[in-house]
Design a protein around this motif. Sequence first.
Motif, PDB file in Angstrom:
ATOM      1  N   MET A 191       0.822  -1.208   0.000  1.00 26.54           N
ATOM      2  CA  MET A 191       0.000   0.000   0.000  1.00 26.54           C
ATOM      3  C   MET A 191       0.858   1.261   0.000  1.00 26.54           C
ATOM      4  O   MET A 191       0.621   2.209  -0.729  1.00 26.54           O
ATOM      5  CB  MET A 191      -0.930   0.003   1.212  1.00 26.54           C
ATOM      6  CG  MET A 191      -1.974  -1.072   1.140  1.00 26.54           C
ATOM      7  SD  MET A 191      -3.448  -0.589   2.014  1.00 26.54           S
ATOM      8  CE  MET A 191      -3.504  -1.860   3.233  1.00 26.54           C
ATOM      9  N   MET A 192       1.874   1.267   0.869  1.00 27.06           N
ATOM     10  CA  MET A 192       2.704   2.466   0.898  1.00 27.06           C
ATOM     11  C   MET A 192       3.792   2.367  -0.171  1.00 27.06           C
ATOM     12  O   MET A 192       3.967   3.276  -0.968  1.00 27.06           O
ATOM     13  CB  MET A 192       3.313   2.635   2.284  1.00 27.06           C
ATOM     14  CG  MET A 192       3.925   3.997   2.478  1.00 27.06           C
ATOM     15  SD  MET A 192       4.460   4.201   4.156  1.00 27.06           S
ATOM     16  CE  MET A 192       5.311   5.757   4.005  1.00 27.06           C
ATOM     17  N   GLY A 193       4.505   1.233  -0.185  1.00 26.05           N
ATOM     18  CA  GLY A 193       5.544   1.050  -1.179  1.00 26.05           C
ATOM     19  C   GLY A 193       4.972   0.965  -2.586  1.00 26.05           C
ATOM     20  O   GLY A 193       5.662   1.203  -3.559  1.00 26.05           O
ATOM     21  N   GLY A 194       3.711   0.629  -2.699  1.00 27.41           N
ATOM     22  CA  GLY A 194       3.064   0.558  -4.003  1.00 27.41           C
ATOM     23  C   GLY A 194       2.272   1.812  -4.296  1.00 27.41           C
ATOM     24  O   GLY A 194       2.715   2.693  -5.020  1.00 27.41           O
ATOM     25  N   THR A 195       1.085   1.903  -3.707  1.00 26.00           N
ATOM     26  CA  THR A 195       0.183   3.008  -4.033  1.00 26.00           C
ATOM     27  C   THR A 195       0.784   4.360  -3.735  1.00 26.00           C
ATOM     28  O   THR A 195       0.754   5.265  -4.574  1.00 26.00           O
ATOM     29  CB  THR A 195      -1.131   2.869  -3.241  1.00 26.00           C
ATOM     30  OG1 THR A 195      -1.684   1.600  -3.494  1.00 26.00           O
ATOM     31  CG2 THR A 195      -2.104   3.954  -3.638  1.00 26.00           C
ATOM     32  N   LEU A 196       1.339   4.538  -2.543  1.00 25.69           N
ATOM     33  CA  LEU A 196       1.813   5.865  -2.202  1.00 25.69           C
ATOM     34  C   LEU A 196       2.991   6.281  -3.063  1.00 25.69           C
ATOM     35  O   LEU A 196       3.090   7.436  -3.498  1.00 25.69           O
ATOM     36  CB  LEU A 196       2.190   5.927  -0.725  1.00 25.69           C
ATOM     37  CG  LEU A 196       2.195   7.369  -0.241  1.00 25.69           C
ATOM     38  CD1 LEU A 196       0.774   7.846  -0.085  1.00 25.69           C
ATOM     39  CD2 LEU A 196       2.948   7.519   1.046  1.00 25.69           C
ATOM     40  N   ILE A 197       3.898   5.361  -3.326  1.00 26.80           N
ATOM     41  CA  ILE A 197       5.037   5.686  -4.184  1.00 26.80           C
ATOM     42  C   ILE A 197       4.552   6.028  -5.587  1.00 26.80           C
ATOM     43  O   ILE A 197       5.020   6.968  -6.225  1.00 26.80           O
ATOM     44  CB  ILE A 197       6.045   4.518  -4.221  1.00 26.80           C
ATOM     45  CG1 ILE A 197       6.614   4.263  -2.831  1.00 26.80           C
ATOM     46  CG2 ILE A 197       7.145   4.798  -5.218  1.00 26.80           C
ATOM     47  CD1 ILE A 197       7.423   5.418  -2.275  1.00 26.80           C
ATOM     48  N   ALA A 198       3.564   5.249  -6.071  1.00 28.59           N
ATOM     49  CA  ALA A 198       3.008   5.568  -7.394  1.00 28.59           C
ATOM     50  C   ALA A 198       2.349   6.939  -7.368  1.00 28.59           C
ATOM     51  O   ALA A 198       2.454   7.716  -8.328  1.00 28.59           O
ATOM     52  CB  ALA A 198       2.003   4.502  -7.821  1.00 28.59           C
ATOM     53  N   LEU A 199       1.657   7.241  -6.287  1.00 24.82           N
ATOM     54  CA  LEU A 199       1.045   8.568  -6.164  1.00 24.82           C
ATOM     55  C   LEU A 199       2.114   9.653  -6.219  1.00 24.82           C
ATOM     56  O   LEU A 199       1.973  10.670  -6.901  1.00 24.82           O
ATOM     57  CB  LEU A 199       0.263   8.670  -4.849  1.00 24.82           C
ATOM     58  CG  LEU A 199      -0.326  10.040  -4.518  1.00 24.82           C
ATOM     59  CD1 LEU A 199      -1.403  10.414  -5.508  1.00 24.82           C
ATOM     60  CD2 LEU A 199      -0.907  10.043  -3.106  1.00 24.82           C
ATOM     61  N   LEU A 200       3.217   9.446  -5.506  1.00 26.95           N
ATOM     62  CA  LEU A 200       4.309  10.422  -5.536  1.00 26.95           C
ATOM     63  C   LEU A 200       4.886  10.532  -6.946  1.00 26.95           C
ATOM     64  O   LEU A 200       5.189  11.631  -7.422  1.00 26.95           O
ATOM     65  CB  LEU A 200       5.400  10.027  -4.541  1.00 26.95           C
ATOM     66  CG  LEU A 200       5.032  10.217  -3.072  1.00 26.95           C
ATOM     67  CD1 LEU A 200       6.094   9.610  -2.165  1.00 26.95           C
ATOM     68  CD2 LEU A 200       4.859  11.694  -2.749  1.00 26.95           C
TER      69      LEU A 200
END
Lengths: 106, 221, 578
Positions: free
Chosen positions: C408-417
Amino acid sequence: MSTTAHKHEHHVASAFQLWLIGGALVVLTILTVVVSSLPIPAPLDIITALSIALVKAFLVAAFFMGLYWDVKFNSMLLIGALVFFILMVTVTLLDTMYRNDIVPSF
Amino acid sequence: MANHSASQPAHVQHHFVDSDQQFDSAKLGMWVFLVNEILFFGGLFCAYIIFRVWYPDLFSQAALELNKVWGGINTIVLIGSSLTVAMAIRSAQRNEIKGLRINLMITILLACVFLVIKYFEYEHKLHLGIAPGSFWNPTPEVLAVLDHPKANIFFSIYYVMTGIHGLHVIVGIGLMIWLYIRAGKGHFNSEYYTPVEITGLYWHLVDLIWIFLFPLLYLIE
Amino acid sequence: MAEVETKKMTTLQVQRFIPSENPTNTYLTDEKGVWAWMTTVDHKKIGLMYLASVAFFFALAGFLALALRTELWTPAKTFIEADTYNQLFTLHGAMMVFFVLVPSIPAALGNFIMPMQLGAKDVAFPRLNLASFYIYVIGAIFTFISLYMNGFDTGWTFYTPYSSDANSAGVIWVTLGVFILGFSSILTGTNFITTIHKLRAPGITWGRLPLNVWALYATSIIQVLATPVLAITILLLSFENILDIGIFDPALGGDPVLYQHFFWFYSHPAVYIMIVPGFGIISEVISTFSKKTVFGYWAIALSSLAIAFIGFLVWGHHMFTSGQSAVATTVFSFLTFLVGIPTGIKILNWVATLYKGSIEMKTPMIYVFIFLFLFSIGGFTGIMLGALSVDIHLHDTYYVVAHFHYVMMGGTLIALLAGLHYWWPKMTGKMYNETLGKISAVLIFIGFNMTFLPQFVMGAQGMPRRYYNYIDQFQPFHQTSTIGSYILGVAFLIILYYLVKSLFGGEKAPSNPWNSRGLEWQSTSPPDFHNFDHTPVVINHPYDYHKPMEEFQLGIAVSHNGHGEHQDEAVSEETKKA
């Protein structure tokens, strides 16, 4: 294509058609009530009731909601929803029907 | 630049190319919303199925407390209202605004009849102590017929399913009153009747849900 | 290659429209003032309002995380009471899942960029879009009210019977808040599906949709199908709380595992709502910064749909130890392995995209590499958790916590960034400080791994999740993790700093700083109120970097911006350039 501007006519149902479908639905309703009082063994009784309901639902969806004359994608949406509903029920039943105790005790 | 061409009627919003695209988009959007409603009620039907598979005797017994005749009448009432709302759309398509209003009014009245019948059904049950959740307090006459230990579950499901369905009926009545008023102000014609069309779709779904609720709740033998 | 319409073939007069580098009227200048923003139906402004809200909740939930990690510096109490600790991790989870991750990419970036990628002027239902935003806000308000009541400590999953027994006002308010929030998600999904079907510019066939749009399409399907089940679950939970309706409470005759079935029927697809839009962003960024077409376009496009479908069939893997039947657990485990396949296809295709590409390591691209690394770890560990016998040992340990933070963080949030840094120049017309961008990306990578890698080890050694106390052997892991979390906090503060600073006096952004072939870049930075001042016409595949830029800047000649006759017939191969 997406932005089709060709003036496709909206289908106007005839009053006779609509009343005919309405009449069929009333008949089917009476039928399902009558059938429910007949001694039919399970699970045939549920199957019968649901089959009649499905026919009624088809009539409403196809002719009252106009899917029969509509773009096919809208029908696919309806069918898709039903597919997912059935998946939800059957996969959950894989659990609830095959448990040892109905409520797991720990 | 981004000016509105005079060749498009006023009801066409600026991001649509023409009236057809707007109408088709509205219909598609409404069908997607109906998918959502099907899954919403689907959860309730799922709970119903699971509990019925676990406790088939409960369901047969408890359904005796529900009145088939009134349920059947309600079903026919809703079917009638589906017919009249389809006629209302037909009137709009043929630019018969008076017919549109009459059919809308009949639909509203039939929907109200549905609610009235439901009200009496609920009142009768509550009188007998057949109430949801912590208010479950059945009279001895009821208990004589219905002695299953999980009886409250059937009626919890009954009240939640018919209650939420009833809420959808009330919302539908509200929408159709709004349509009735707008039709009176001349907002709709054969070129533009989109709100009538999509409200009709919603109303048919309410009918569809009841078509399944009726046999599943009332007609268990 | 480019597809040819078979039905109506008409020839369109097109000309090249080069976006101006000095736009005077943009969407930011056309509507000014707080009231204009609050009543806007412009998808771009709505997207920015979502972005600000998501950032706000991320900061809030992030501070909660730092508080939790600080508390875990020592076993037993460090500075928070045990009951408060339970409330804090519940709130951290609920906020991150419902108010940050689920809406973030679709509602913030998707709202802004997707219509532009389709060459449309807005989404299909702009007023509904604004309503979705306000529904989100109301859901948030309900959550805050619940905190004012005695709060809630059930874990973000609200398992019964604890959540229905407590008769707690806090639980009722927050679950109703989530119920309301669900409608925001549903309406956004409805809007996107209709937009993608109906509002594509001439030439954009399904085979020429940007992969970001495919991803948002798959996400919207999941949103529409799954969220209503969450809605009914929460409604039933509320009825249990208020009326003692006994569907989930064994004391009232119900089944607590049934709650879990209903809850996870939504919440598993929900994690795909969170990650699939991220996949879309990765496709966009990786092709731009490799100057290459994405390898296996249809594989990536259809795998998003495959994930959406299979993702609906694996929810029981959250319930392996809850008392499900053996039949169900086996089936769910098998299907869980299956759902990893389309995701794996994507990862491999992206790596293949890099091969022989002309790679430019700008900040968005650095985030893409970070994503590939972190998400792969997250994905693999998910498959490991899907193995029944392994999960018996690892369920409810820190292994699970590490797994979902990696995805979720390493995936979604990084993609969001990645997406935020990629599209920032387009959205704001400003460039941020590239050096600081790179530094914070590296800091995030270091901080993230430092925070969550030890958690895998701890979890495998038996450290349970949601525990306030722990035995001494886990302290070094917890302390490493806490230090890592502080590094993450610093990195995010730096990002906030340079992004905000860019808004005030940052370097002006060109219309296409990354030389992307994407349609959204063939507009001014920031874009016009109506996105384009012409109707774009697309004749190429979205990532045809071997074709010249001119071919991506076509529009209908002497267009009335989409109004008027014959604007929308199918485009044939022989488009005449005026």
